[in-house]
Write an enzyme that holds these catalytic residues in place. Structure first.
Site, PDB file in Angstrom:
ATOM      1  N   GLU A 151       0.984  37.812 -31.631  1.00 41.66           N
ATOM      2  CA  GLU A 151       0.921  38.814 -32.703  1.00 41.66           C
ATOM      3  C   GLU A 151       0.794  38.140 -34.059  1.00 41.66           C
ATOM      4  OE1 GLU A 151       3.052  38.462 -30.254  1.00 41.66           O
ATOM      5  OE2 GLU A 151       4.231  40.261 -29.892  1.00 41.66           O
ATOM      6  N   CYS A 178       8.044  38.589 -34.731  1.00 40.48           N
ATOM      7  CA  CYS A 178       6.755  39.297 -34.857  1.00 40.48           C
ATOM      8  C   CYS A 178       6.955  40.695 -35.430  1.00 40.48           C
ATOM      9  CB  CYS A 178       6.047  39.350 -33.509  1.00 40.48           C
ATOM     10  SG  CYS A 178       5.433  37.732 -32.995  1.00 40.48           S
ATOM     11  N   ASN A 183      -0.887  33.302 -27.973  1.00 39.67           N
ATOM     12  CA  ASN A 183       0.225  32.391 -28.282  1.00 39.67           C
ATOM     13  C   ASN A 183      -0.227  30.940 -28.200  1.00 39.67           C
ATOM     14  OD1 ASN A 183       0.095  33.180 -25.488  1.00 39.67           O
ATOM     15  ND2 ASN A 183       2.090  32.267 -25.104  1.00 39.67           N
ATOM     16  N   CYS A 211       8.399  40.075 -30.141  1.00 38.04           N
ATOM     17  CA  CYS A 211       9.716  39.464 -30.401  1.00 38.04           C
ATOM     18  C   CYS A 211      10.188  39.875 -31.806  1.00 38.04           C
ATOM     19  CB  CYS A 211       9.624  37.943 -30.272  1.00 38.04           C
ATOM     20  SG  CYS A 211       8.905  37.122 -31.703  1.00 38.04           S
ATOM     21  N   CYS A 264       3.589  33.066 -31.758  1.00 36.67           N
ATOM     22  CA  CYS A 264       3.280  34.159 -30.830  1.00 36.67           C
ATOM     23  C   CYS A 264       1.881  34.719 -31.097  1.00 36.67           C
ATOM     24  CB  CYS A 264       4.276  35.299 -31.012  1.00 36.67           C
ATOM     25  SG  CYS A 264       5.949  34.922 -30.524  1.00 36.67           S
ATOM     26  N   GLU A 310       1.559  27.231 -28.229  1.00 35.23           N
ATOM     27  CA  GLU A 310       2.855  26.550 -28.144  1.00 35.23           C
ATOM     28  C   GLU A 310       2.754  25.106 -28.641  1.00 35.23           C
ATOM     29  OE1 GLU A 310       4.130  27.231 -24.093  1.00 35.23           O
ATOM     30  OE2 GLU A 310       4.478  29.359 -24.537  1.00 35.23           O
ATOM     31  N   TYR A 312       9.275  22.971 -29.567  1.00 37.68           N
ATOM     32  CA  TYR A 312       9.143  24.374 -29.139  1.00 37.68           C
ATOM     33  C   TYR A 312       9.176  25.379 -30.294  1.00 37.68           C
ATOM     34  CZ  TYR A 312      10.187  22.583 -24.407  1.00 37.68           C
ATOM     35  OH  TYR A 312      10.178  21.902 -23.222  1.00 37.68           O
ATOM     36  N   ALA A 340       4.974  21.082 -28.492  1.00 40.85           N
ATOM     37  CA  ALA A 340       6.009  20.243 -27.864  1.00 40.85           C
ATOM     38  C   ALA A 340       7.338  20.362 -28.600  1.00 40.85           C
ATOM     39  CB  ALA A 340       5.550  18.800 -27.825  1.00 40.85           C
TER      40      ALA A 340
HETATM   41  N1  THU Z   1       5.241  35.391 -26.952  1.00 40.02           N
HETATM   42  C1  THU Z   1       4.274  36.025 -27.656  1.00 40.02           C
HETATM   43  O1  THU Z   1       3.195  35.467 -27.923  1.00 40.02           O
HETATM   44  N2  THU Z   1       4.520  37.283 -28.079  1.00 40.02           N
HETATM   45  C2  THU Z   1       5.646  37.986 -27.786  1.00 40.02           C
HETATM   46  O2  THU Z   1       5.794  39.099 -28.236  1.00 40.02           O
HETATM   47  C3  THU Z   1       6.676  37.415 -26.927  1.00 40.02           C
HETATM   48  C4  THU Z   1       6.539  35.966 -26.655  1.00 40.02           C
HETATM   49  C5  THU Z   1       4.971  34.028 -26.487  1.00 40.02           C
HETATM   50  C6  THU Z   1       5.686  32.956 -27.240  1.00 40.02           C
HETATM   51  C7  THU Z   1       5.732  31.851 -26.218  1.00 40.02           C
HETATM   52  O3  THU Z   1       4.522  31.111 -26.286  1.00 40.02           O
HETATM   53  C8  THU Z   1       5.769  32.567 -24.896  1.00 40.02           C
HETATM   54  O4  THU Z   1       5.339  33.887 -25.143  1.00 40.02           O
HETATM   55  C9  THU Z   1       7.142  32.599 -24.250  1.00 40.02           C
HETATM   56  O5  THU Z   1       8.101  33.047 -25.138  1.00 40.02           O
END
Ligand code: THU
Length: 159
Positions: free
Chosen positions: A65, A104, A52, A101, A63, A54, A58, A56
């Protein structure tokens, strides 16, 4: 869908989790402190990882995946058998698995329609005490995809 522990998986599936676990360490996660690693197994037997990343702003985050799918696409790979997924918050013990999520799942479903393969998703917690193995069709039933739009994916490696 089945639940087991890491040692009950095949050696190849354990190895895929280990690759995802290594990728998890590359997460750029200053906001959530949640680390996620993903490892795709292509139909050619190659591994492509993601973590993942990220931002600023958001909503601009991506993610693990989807980052793996995007990396694979840049390498010309769009056909996958499996994806392994592992995640945890750096401040909490990780008893639960991290499941993809909704966004994804939707993007993984596109891969399924390209390849014609109902992708296997292997989700492990970080101590390996809990693993869930599921098919994409179980994680995203009644999905909407390119076929519903009558899209011909043959030029993208699809069938
Ligand atoms: N996240 C993922 O990378 N994959 C998932 O399946 C669930 C969430 C990440 C996104 C974000 O950077 C952090 O987890 C919190 O949501």
């Amino acid at each position: 869908m089945k639940q087991c522990n890491l040692l009950q998986l095949s050696e190849a599936d354990q190895a895929l989790i280990a690759i995802a676990s290594k990728a998890m360490k590359t997460a750029y996660n200053p906001y959530s402190k949640f680390h996620v690693g993903a490892a795709l197994l292509s139909t050619q037997g190659e591994h492509v990882v993601g973590s993942n990343v990220e931002n600023a702003a958001y909503g601009s985050s991506i993610c693990a995946e989807r980052s793996a799918i995007v990396s694979a696409n840049a390498l010309g790979k769009r056909s996958f058998e499996k994806i392994a997924l592992i995640g945890r918050h750096e401040d909490f013990s990780a008893t639960e698995v991290t499941a993809p999520c909704g966004s994804c799942r939707q993007m993984l479903y596109e891969s399924c329609q390209i390849s014609g393969i109902d992708l296997t998703v292997i989700m492990s917690n970080t101590d390996g005490s809990k693993v869930i193995v599921a098919k994409m069709s179980e994680l995203l039933p009644l999905a909407f995809g390119p076929r519903d739009l009558g899209i011909d994916l043959s030029k993208y490696g699809g069938q």
